[in-house]
Design a protein around this motif. Structure first.
Motif, PDB file in Angstrom:
ATOM      1  N   UNK A  13       0.831  -1.216   0.000  1.00  0.00           N
ATOM      2  CA  UNK A  13       0.000   0.000   0.000  1.00  0.00           C
ATOM      3  C   UNK A  13       0.864   1.264   0.000  1.00  0.00           C
ATOM      4  N   UNK A  14       1.991   1.219   0.721  1.00  0.00           N
ATOM      5  CA  UNK A  14       2.892   2.384   0.743  1.00  0.00           C
ATOM      6  C   UNK A  14       3.451   2.618  -0.665  1.00  0.00           C
ATOM      7  N   UNK A  15       3.928   1.537  -1.287  1.00  0.00           N
ATOM      8  CA  UNK A  15       4.548   1.665  -2.622  1.00  0.00           C
ATOM      9  C   UNK A  15       3.512   2.126  -3.647  1.00  0.00           C
ATOM     10  N   UNK A  16       2.365   1.452  -3.662  1.00  0.00           N
ATOM     11  CA  UNK A  16       1.342   1.830  -4.649  1.00  0.00           C
ATOM     12  C   UNK A  16       0.883   3.265  -4.419  1.00  0.00           C
ATOM     13  N   UNK A  17       0.710   3.635  -3.140  1.00  0.00           N
ATOM     14  CA  UNK A  17       0.286   4.995  -2.814  1.00  0.00           C
ATOM     15  C   UNK A  17       1.320   6.018  -3.261  1.00  0.00           C
ATOM     16  N   UNK A  18       2.591   5.720  -3.027  1.00  0.00           N
ATOM     17  CA  UNK A  18       3.661   6.682  -3.335  1.00  0.00           C
ATOM     18  C   UNK A  18       3.748   6.960  -4.836  1.00  0.00           C
ATOM     19  N   UNK A  19       3.362   5.984  -5.657  1.00  0.00           N
ATOM     20  CA  UNK A  19       3.457   6.167  -7.112  1.00  0.00           C
ATOM     21  C   UNK A  19       2.112   6.495  -7.758  1.00  0.00           C
ATOM     22  N   UNK A  20       1.064   6.575  -6.934  1.00  0.00           N
ATOM     23  CA  UNK A  20      -0.275   6.727  -7.527  1.00  0.00           C
ATOM     24  C   UNK A  20      -0.426   8.073  -8.247  1.00  0.00           C
ATOM     25  N   UNK A  21       0.219   9.101  -7.707  1.00  0.00           N
ATOM     26  CA  UNK A  21       0.098  10.431  -8.337  1.00  0.00           C
ATOM     27  C   UNK A  21       1.514  10.975  -8.481  1.00  0.00           C
ATOM     28  N   UNK A  22       2.112  10.719  -9.617  1.00  0.00           N
ATOM     29  CA  UNK A  22       3.546  10.971  -9.783  1.00  0.00           C
ATOM     30  C   UNK A  22       3.939  12.433  -9.620  1.00  0.00           C
ATOM     31  N   UNK A  23       2.985  13.347  -9.882  1.00  0.00           N
ATOM     32  CA  UNK A  23       3.355  14.768  -9.788  1.00  0.00           C
ATOM     33  C   UNK A  23       3.238  15.287  -8.366  1.00  0.00           C
ATOM     34  N   UNK A  24       2.591  14.515  -7.504  1.00  0.00           N
ATOM     35  CA  UNK A  24       2.377  15.005  -6.135  1.00  0.00           C
ATOM     36  C   UNK A  24       3.512  14.592  -5.205  1.00  0.00           C
ATOM     37  N   UNK A  25       3.600  15.305  -4.096  1.00  0.00           N
ATOM     38  CA  UNK A  25       4.654  14.983  -3.132  1.00  0.00           C
ATOM     39  C   UNK A  25       4.324  13.660  -2.437  1.00  0.00           C
ATOM     40  N   UNK A  26       5.357  13.059  -1.865  1.00  0.00           N
ATOM     41  CA  UNK A  26       5.188  11.810  -1.142  1.00  0.00           C
ATOM     42  C   UNK A  26       4.151  11.977  -0.025  1.00  0.00           C
ATOM     43  N   UNK A  27       4.268  13.079   0.684  1.00  0.00           N
ATOM     44  CA  UNK A  27       3.375  13.339   1.802  1.00  0.00           C
ATOM     45  C   UNK A  27       1.914  13.327   1.337  1.00  0.00           C
ATOM     46  N   UNK A  28       1.628  14.026   0.240  1.00  0.00           N
ATOM     47  CA  UNK A  28       0.242  14.053  -0.259  1.00  0.00           C
ATOM     48  C   UNK A  28      -0.201  12.693  -0.764  1.00  0.00           C
ATOM     49  N   UNK A  29       0.703  11.992  -1.442  1.00  0.00           N
ATOM     50  CA  UNK A  29       0.349  10.660  -1.951  1.00  0.00           C
ATOM     51  C   UNK A  29       0.008   9.731  -0.789  1.00  0.00           C
ATOM     52  N   UNK A  30       0.827   9.766   0.246  1.00  0.00           N
ATOM     53  CA  UNK A  30       0.608   8.834   1.361  1.00  0.00           C
ATOM     54  C   UNK A  30      -0.667   9.165   2.127  1.00  0.00           C
ATOM     55  N   UNK A  31      -0.977  10.466   2.213  1.00  0.00           N
ATOM     56  CA  UNK A  31      -2.222  10.836   2.906  1.00  0.00           C
ATOM     57  C   UNK A  31      -3.414  10.177   2.221  1.00  0.00           C
ATOM     58  N   UNK A  32      -3.368  10.122   0.890  1.00  0.00           N
ATOM     59  CA  UNK A  32      -4.490   9.537   0.138  1.00  0.00           C
ATOM     60  C   UNK A  32      -4.651   8.039   0.417  1.00  0.00           C
ATOM     61  N   UNK A  33      -3.610   7.384   0.931  1.00  0.00           N
ATOM     62  CA  UNK A  33      -3.722   5.939   1.204  1.00  0.00           C
ATOM     63  C   UNK A  33      -4.521   5.651   2.476  1.00  0.00           C
ATOM     64  N   UNK A  34      -4.652   6.664   3.299  1.00  0.00           N
ATOM     65  CA  UNK A  34      -5.356   6.528   4.597  1.00  0.00           C
ATOM     66  C   UNK A  34      -4.732   5.440   5.483  1.00  0.00           C
ATOM     67  N   UNK A  35      -3.426   5.251   5.314  1.00  0.00           N
ATOM     68  CA  UNK A  35      -2.725   4.273   6.164  1.00  0.00           C
ATOM     69  C   UNK A  35      -2.603   4.800   7.591  1.00  0.00           C
ATOM     70  N   UNK A  36      -2.602   6.116   7.729  1.00  0.00           N
ATOM     71  CA  UNK A  36      -2.564   6.742   9.060  1.00  0.00           C
ATOM     72  C   UNK A  36      -3.104   8.162   8.914  1.00  0.00           C
TER      73      UNK A  36
END
Ligand code: SAM
Length: 271
Positions: A208-231
């Motif tokens: 989930x971390x990996x898929x989330x981090x690459x889901x929106x390539x133009x966005x920052x890691x922080x924003x991508x990870x927030x969208x995963x709702x992992x925390x």
């Protein structure tokens, strides 16, 4: 063992016609006479003929019924060869291969339209194999062996790289096939690891971390990870700080070790 029917585009039928490339693929698999080998998509048998001459056991999975029937007829008197007329994506590989020997080699010139689901299926079934040699679309192959920071580095690199040593063997130009594909191909070898390259805690979290981090390539890691709702967002920021990873970075700049560190912290309810 050939059918004269025109190759089917819908089944990704680009048959190998270059003997030099066929020899190089067979050499890359380091075949021994006692080996058990699975070939996915044997087609008209360009690789199959060479494998059948060299191995102790050969299983062929072919989805084109006419080609499967032709292969079955060709090898009907050879007890070492089994032809399975089926879609590889629906075959229970552990059931098919698991009962006979624990260590198979896999050789395939994959139909490009299903290469991603096949790769993930092989990842799930990695324990069955000691080596896999796959012909893939060049772009897909380059992604697998890419380094962090490269535009090719992505989900497949980080997920398959966790469990395989992957190596680009060589590039194959369109002229080596009939019909010619539009793009180059790449032969990639995979050697499964006995334990993951890096400790990730929960593999599901790592995915989930990996898929989330690459889901929106133009966005920052922080924003991508927030969208995963992992925390919760503030918790994620705290975690990134704890891991020493700048949340303003892009996902593709993270090494597998950094993904693993994040995943471990998230899996363990943080440290
Ligand atoms: N191995 C042959 C060669 O190198 O000339 C044929 C390779 S061709 C790129 C891909 C082969 O996979 C075709 O024979 C095609 O019919 C078969 N195929 C396509 N989809 C498949 C599936 N879902 N399961 C098994 N075989 C499939």
């Amino acid at each position: 063992m050939s059918t004269t029917r025109r190759p089917l585009k819908s089944l990704g039928q680009n048959f190998l016609v270059d003997q030099n490339i066929i020899d190089k693929i067979i050499r890359s698999a380091n075949i021994d006479p006692q080996d058990a080998v699975l070939e996915i998509g044997p087609g008209r048998g360009a690789l199959t003929e060479h494998l059948a001459q060299r191995v102790g056991r050969l299983v062929l999975i072919e989805y084109d019924h006419a080609l499967a029937a032709s292969l079955a007829e060709h090898y009907q008197n050879d007890p070492r060869v089994t032809v399975v007329d089926a879609d590889v994506l629906t075959v229970d590989l552990a059931k098919l291969l698991g009962e006979t020997t624990s260590s198979w080699k896999l050789v395939a010139n994959l139909p490009y339209n299903i290469s991603s689901p096949v790769l993930f299926k092989l990842l799930e079934n990695r324990a069955l194999f000691s080596k896999m040699v796959l012909m893939l679309q060049r772009e897909v192959g380059e992604r697998l062996v890419a380094l962090p920071g490269c535009s090719d580095y992505g989900v497949t690199t980080a997920l398959l790289g966790l469990w395989f040593d992957m190596r680009r063997e060589f590039i194959v130009p369109p002229g080596c096939f009939h019909p010619r594909p539009k793009v180059d191909s790449a032969v990639i070898s995979f050697v499964p690891l006995t334990k993951p390259r890096v400790e990730v805690g929960s593999e599901e979290t790592y995915r989930r971390v990996v898929k989330g981090a690459f889901a929106m390539r133009r966005k920052t890691l922080s924003n991508c990870l927030k969208a995963t709702k992992l925390a919760a967002p503030e918790e994620l920021n705290r975690l990134l700080d704890f891991c020493g990873i700048d949340g303003q970075r892009r996902g593709e700049t993270l090494s597998m070790e950094e993904f693993a560190f994040l995943s471990r912290c998230l899996s363990e309810g943080h440290e």
